[in-house]
Write a protein that holds these residues in place. Structure first.
Motif, PDB file in Angstrom:
ATOM      1  N   TRP A 105       0.840  -1.205   0.000  1.00 43.78           N
ATOM      2  CA  TRP A 105       0.000   0.000   0.000  1.00 43.78           C
ATOM      3  C   TRP A 105       0.876   1.256   0.000  1.00 43.78           C
ATOM      4  O   TRP A 105       0.579   2.224  -0.720  1.00 43.78           O
ATOM      5  N   GLY A 135      -2.373  -4.538   2.151  1.00 43.55           N
ATOM      6  CA  GLY A 135      -3.134  -3.321   2.426  1.00 43.55           C
ATOM      7  C   GLY A 135      -2.911  -2.809   3.833  1.00 43.55           C
ATOM      8  O   GLY A 135      -1.986  -3.225   4.528  1.00 43.55           O
ATOM      9  N   TRP A 180      -8.594  -0.191   6.768  1.00 40.99           N
ATOM     10  CA  TRP A 180      -9.827  -0.883   6.369  1.00 40.99           C
ATOM     11  C   TRP A 180      -9.698  -1.601   5.021  1.00 40.99           C
ATOM     12  O   TRP A 180     -10.536  -2.400   4.665  1.00 40.99           O
ATOM     13  N   PHE A 181      -8.620  -1.315   4.278  1.00 43.69           N
ATOM     14  CA  PHE A 181      -8.437  -1.965   2.964  1.00 43.69           C
ATOM     15  C   PHE A 181      -7.223  -2.908   3.026  1.00 43.69           C
ATOM     16  O   PHE A 181      -6.233  -2.722   2.345  1.00 43.69           O
ATOM     17  N   ASP A 191     -12.894  -1.588  -2.361  1.00 45.97           N
ATOM     18  CA  ASP A 191     -13.109  -1.015  -1.032  1.00 45.97           C
ATOM     19  C   ASP A 191     -14.610  -1.003  -0.732  1.00 45.97           C
ATOM     20  O   ASP A 191     -15.342  -0.135  -1.205  1.00 45.97           O
ATOM     21  N   SER A 192     -15.050  -1.971   0.059  1.00 50.36           N
ATOM     22  CA  SER A 192     -16.488  -2.109   0.357  1.00 50.36           C
ATOM     23  C   SER A 192     -17.019  -0.977   1.233  1.00 50.36           C
ATOM     24  O   SER A 192     -18.222  -0.727   1.282  1.00 50.36           O
ATOM     25  N   THR A 193     -16.118  -0.266   1.927  1.00 54.34           N
ATOM     26  CA  THR A 193     -16.554   0.844   2.785  1.00 54.34           C
ATOM     27  C   THR A 193     -16.807   2.131   1.971  1.00 54.34           C
ATOM     28  O   THR A 193     -17.397   3.073   2.480  1.00 54.34           O
ATOM     29  N   TRP A 194     -16.310   2.173   0.745  1.00 56.92           N
ATOM     30  CA  TRP A 194     -16.418   3.328  -0.158  1.00 56.92           C
ATOM     31  C   TRP A 194     -15.628   4.543   0.346  1.00 56.92           C
ATOM     32  O   TRP A 194     -15.780   5.635  -0.190  1.00 56.92           O
ATOM     33  N   LEU A 203     -12.271   5.097   0.154  1.00 59.25           N
ATOM     34  CA  LEU A 203     -11.318   5.505  -0.893  1.00 59.25           C
ATOM     35  C   LEU A 203     -12.040   6.160  -2.083  1.00 59.25           C
ATOM     36  O   LEU A 203     -11.637   7.240  -2.518  1.00 59.25           O
ATOM     37  N   ALA A 238     -15.224   2.261  -6.784  1.00 59.15           N
ATOM     38  CA  ALA A 238     -15.766   1.279  -5.831  1.00 59.15           C
ATOM     39  C   ALA A 238     -15.845  -0.126  -6.427  1.00 59.15           C
ATOM     40  O   ALA A 238     -16.076  -1.094  -5.701  1.00 59.15           O
ATOM     41  N   SER A 248      -8.741  -2.325  -4.686  1.00 59.79           N
ATOM     42  CA  SER A 248      -8.354  -1.207  -3.805  1.00 59.79           C
ATOM     43  C   SER A 248      -7.008  -0.607  -4.203  1.00 59.79           C
ATOM     44  O   SER A 248      -6.778   0.587  -3.981  1.00 59.79           O
ATOM     45  N   LEU A 297      -6.579   3.292  -4.513  1.00 52.74           N
ATOM     46  CA  LEU A 297      -5.569   3.943  -3.677  1.00 52.74           C
ATOM     47  C   LEU A 297      -4.609   4.760  -4.548  1.00 52.74           C
ATOM     48  O   LEU A 297      -4.243   5.894  -4.195  1.00 52.74           O
TER      49      LEU A 297
END
Length: 279
Positions: A38, A163, A166-167, A174-177, A179, A224, A228, A232
């Motif tokens: 990352w 990563g 959260w990623f 990235d399921s959290t959205w 990024l 999304a 990731s 990123l």
């Protein structure tokens, strides 16, 4: 096959030499620094933006400043030419259409001569775009290849555990959205800062600004759906772009880059940006 529709072109591009060079560069950077993947992605984006894009952006700013400083001279020469064409037209009995043709033809020649004299042809200012977009595409596809195992399954395994926060898995979207939304906000901020720079906005510039606003929003759901690692990279690249955009507003940095001072330059650029964004 390269010609089998969009999917075929995408696969062909993903296996092209420049993309493989980008893959090798990423692997070499990570191996040389020993950073987690990352951080290597973030460093790669910062390195490319600073070593390649920033000098080109400074060159573009230099050209645009020269062009802006030419405008009063062009206006004065255009007025003189209009008078000369009017006198000549009356002597030779030109119609309004013929007079307009001669005016435009000679004005184009005069402007071209000024561009050559000051070495500031507008097309040269597009060099940044011709370098930045292919570079962005190649690195994006290289990261996609690393994430899906198209390059090397060993690299894909490293990506899946490379990563942070959260990623943790760079191969998964990235399921959290976080990024994608951050990317959209940074891109919108770049567009708004660029738009605040213009005092007199033409219809074309308004359309371009609105187009880039739409693109910034559309990139959120796109980011999304990709690995990731790509999201990123896009966020890191945009963040560096924002930083460089702000740096190029600094009167001190502009002097350092030999960017000519123009009528629209401000001694308090950052205060002006905050004022434009908050009003």
């Amino acid at each position: 096959a390269a010609g089998g529709g969009p999917g075929g072109w995408y696969e062909w591009l993903g296996q092209s030499a420049p993309v493989h060079w980008a893959e090798d560069g990423l692997v070499a950077l990570q191996a040389a620094t020993g950073l987690p993947w990352w951080a290597a992605v973030v460093c790669g984006a910062a390195l490319l933006r600073t070593a390649v894009t920033l000098p080109l952006a400074a060159h573009q700013s230099r050209l645009l400043a020269k062009l802006e400083n030419l405008q009063p001279e062009i206006k004065k020469l255009a007025e003189r030419l209009r008078y000369e064409v009017s006198v000549r037209g009356k002597q030779l009995g030109w119609s309004e259409k013929v007079a307009r043709f001669h005016f435009k033809k000679n004005l184009r020649r005069i402007i071209t001569e000024l561009y050559i004299r000051d070495n500031c042809h507008p097309f040269k200012a597009t060099l940044l775009v011709w370098v930045q977009i292919p570079m962005w595409v190649c690195v994006s596809l290289a990261l996609r290849n690393c994430s899906v195992g198209a390059m090397d399954s060993g690299v894909q395994e490293q990506f899946s555990a490379g990563g942070a926060l959260w990623f943790t898995d760079l191969t998964a979207p990235d399921s959290t959205w976080i990024l994608p939304v951050s990317l959209g906000l940074v891109n919108l901020l770049i567009v708004e800062i660029f738009a605040s720079q213009k005092m007199e906005v033409s219809r074309v510039q308004k359309l371009a600004t609105n187009f880039f606003r739409v693109v910034s929003v559309v990139m959120i759901p796109v980011a999304a759906t990709v690995p990731s690692s790509m999201a990123l990279y896009w966020l890191s690249s945009s963040f560096m772009g924002l930083s460089h955009n702000l740096l190029l507003r600094s009167p001190t940095f502009r002097r350092l880059c030999c960017i000519p001072r123009t009528k629209s330059d401000s001694d308090t650029p950052y205060r002006d940006i905050v004022s434009a964004l908050t009003t």
